[in-house]
Scaffold this motif. Structure first.
Motif, PDB file in Angstrom:
ATOM      1  N   PRO A   4       4.236  12.767   8.833  1.00  0.00           N
ATOM      2  CA  PRO A   4       4.367  13.682   7.686  1.00  0.00           C
ATOM      3  C   PRO A   4       4.196  12.942   6.362  1.00  0.00           C
ATOM      4  CG  PRO A   4       6.241  13.883   9.197  1.00  0.00           C
ATOM      5  CD  PRO A   4       5.513  12.620   9.526  1.00  0.00           C
ATOM      6  N   GLY A  18       0.665  13.371   0.795  1.00  0.00           N
ATOM      7  CA  GLY A  18      -0.683  13.098   0.314  1.00  0.00           C
ATOM      8  C   GLY A  18      -0.729  12.014  -0.745  1.00  0.00           C
ATOM      9  N   GLN A  61      16.044   8.478   3.347  1.00  0.00           N
ATOM     10  CA  GLN A  61      15.380   9.630   3.979  1.00  0.00           C
ATOM     11  C   GLN A  61      15.230   9.410   5.482  1.00  0.00           C
ATOM     12  OE1 GLN A  61      11.787  11.713   2.287  1.00  0.00           O
ATOM     13  NE2 GLN A  61      10.734  10.428   3.768  1.00  0.00           N
ATOM     14  N   THR A 106       8.385  -1.405   4.950  1.00  0.00           N
ATOM     15  CA  THR A 106       7.672  -1.051   3.724  1.00  0.00           C
ATOM     16  C   THR A 106       6.414  -1.909   3.542  1.00  0.00           C
ATOM     17  OG1 THR A 106       9.771  -0.492   2.735  1.00  0.00           O
ATOM     18  CG2 THR A 106       7.932  -0.858   1.215  1.00  0.00           C
TER      19      THR A 106
HETATM   20  P1  AMP Z   1       5.416  10.433   0.904  1.00  0.00           P
HETATM   21  O1  AMP Z   1       4.002  10.889   0.977  1.00  0.00           O
HETATM   22  O2  AMP Z   1       5.712   9.554  -0.257  1.00  0.00           O
HETATM   23  O3  AMP Z   1       6.401  11.556   1.103  1.00  0.00           O
HETATM   24  O4  AMP Z   1       5.633   9.493   2.150  1.00  0.00           O
HETATM   25  C1  AMP Z   1       5.245   9.871   3.445  1.00  0.00           C
HETATM   26  C2  AMP Z   1       5.698   8.820   4.419  1.00  0.00           C
HETATM   27  O5  AMP Z   1       5.101   7.565   4.063  1.00  0.00           O
HETATM   28  C3  AMP Z   1       7.212   8.595   4.398  1.00  0.00           C
HETATM   29  O6  AMP Z   1       7.656   8.364   5.721  1.00  0.00           O
HETATM   30  C4  AMP Z   1       7.350   7.355   3.555  1.00  0.00           C
HETATM   31  O7  AMP Z   1       8.513   6.612   3.816  1.00  0.00           O
HETATM   32  C5  AMP Z   1       6.102   6.590   3.963  1.00  0.00           C
HETATM   33  N1  AMP Z   1       5.741   5.592   2.952  1.00  0.00           N
HETATM   34  C6  AMP Z   1       5.529   5.796   1.628  1.00  0.00           C
HETATM   35  N2  AMP Z   1       5.281   4.620   1.011  1.00  0.00           N
HETATM   36  C7  AMP Z   1       5.348   3.658   1.972  1.00  0.00           C
HETATM   37  C8  AMP Z   1       5.197   2.230   1.963  1.00  0.00           C
HETATM   38  N3  AMP Z   1       4.928   1.547   0.849  1.00  0.00           N
HETATM   39  N4  AMP Z   1       5.334   1.576   3.143  1.00  0.00           N
HETATM   40  C9  AMP Z   1       5.628   2.247   4.286  1.00  0.00           C
HETATM   41  N5  AMP Z   1       5.766   3.584   4.358  1.00  0.00           N
HETATM   42  C10 AMP Z   1       5.636   4.282   3.219  1.00  0.00           C
END
Ligand code: AMP
Length: 297
Positions: free
Chosen positions: A39, A42, A164, A186
């Motif tokens: 999920p 975008g 989250q 991350t």
């Molecule tokens: P978002 O689109 O920001 O809601 O993120 C969607 C998914 O991508 C979530 O599970 C976030 O934790 C993951 N996500 C966002 N940024 C990173 C990152 N720098 N490294 C790893 N996962 C990420």
């Protein structure tokens, strides 16, 4: 060569309705395939794509969803200006090995008359739960819907949004939702800044200052590993973040890595989490805090 070029440029199959999503997943299931869900909201970057690549290792088919979820934004927050680029996202998803893009409309997710909400406690309390009180209920609602719509074997989330991830693990267990929740470390820029769609809000000068958030956390985590009282170390980390040019610091807190309960000294694995404003961007980050060698008496 020709085949490869075609594979890289071919459009990603996209569905926009629950019925079409379920039809595709059912067709895969009939062939014995397993399904992973990623999920997202975008504006995809390499952090998201790392989730897709991990999903590929965990299942034979990967669905990515792109949906900027209005129920997790408060009226004054950035729902309207959140970056959106579906064509770019689709191209990136293809390159990472995604099989299907699910991009529902707001109406498809929340049809006329929609009247259900979710209340989450435990790991949702404090941290971002205090500063964005609407967020985790909205996240729980949309992720539950996505799980029930796609019925994947596994779903992959980033530790970038550590609170989250813990909230999702908690309600998935609490509600007996038969989906395995997988977390991934991350993904960062070379200078330590966590990749985020919201980094697009940073000016060049702010972008240059932003990695100090991570540096301050890494430095503090090393000190905290020794099991000393967190008070002074957290204050020093906040001072370093302020000196780097951040505005309001929402929080810098030490929590238990699993329950997210507040911790004063590291005696079992912990997590150091922070949120702070750099210009128009609210940046979040977190790092693990290991239990270090017990100091000599
Ligand atoms: P978002 O689109 O920001 O809601 O993120 C969607 C998914 O991508 C979530 O599970 C976030 O934790 C993951 N996500 C966002 N940024 C990173 C990152 N720098 N490294 C790893 N996962 C990420």
């Amino acid at each position: 060569m020709t085949t490869l070029a075609f594979a890289q440029t071919s459009a990603l199959q996209t569905v926009r309705t629950v019925d079409d999503l379920r039809a595709q997943v059912a067709a895969w299931r009939q062939k014995g395939e397993t399904v992973a869900l990623v999920p997202t909201m975008g504006a995809l970057h390499d952090g998201h794509l790392a989730l897709v690549r991990r999903a590929r290792e965990l299942a034979s088919r990967v669905v990515a969803s792109v949906f900027v979820n209005p129920t997790q934004f408060a009226p004054h927050e950035d729902f309207d200006r959140y970056p959106r680029d579906e064509a770019g996202d689709a191209a990136k998803l293809v390159s990472a090995g995604c099989n299907l893009l699910y991009a529902p409309t707001v109406r498809e997710m929340y049809p006329e008359g929609f009247a259900t909400s979710m209340a989450v406690g435990g790991p949702a309390e404090g941290l971002c739960g205090t500063f964005r009180p609407q967020m985790f209920g909205g996240v729980a609602l949309v992720v539950t819907k996505l799980f029930l719509q796609a019925l994947p074997d596994v779903a992959v989330f980033g530790e970038k949004d550590y609170q989250q991830l813990m909230v999702i693990r908690r309600f998935t267990r609490d509600l007996d939702i038969p989906v395995r929740v997988e977390g991934l470390p991350t993904v960062r820029e070379a200078d330590g800044l966590a990749l985020s769609s919201r980094n697009a809000y940073l000016s060049a000068d702010e972008r240059a200052r932003a990695p100090e958030l991570n540096r301050a956390l890494v430095e503090a985590a090393t000190a905290l590993s020794a099991g000393v009282d967190a008070g002074a170390i957290l204050e020093a980390a906040k001072a370093r973040i302020t000196a780097a040019g951040f505005g309001t610091i929402d929080y810098v807190e030490l929590r238990d890595a699993e329950t997210l309960e507040p911790v004063r000294r590291v005696e079992r694995p912990a997590r150091l989490l922070a949120a702070a404003w750099m210009g128009k961007a609210r940046l979040i980050d977190n790092v693990p805090v290991a239990v270090g060698p017990v100091p000599a008496e």
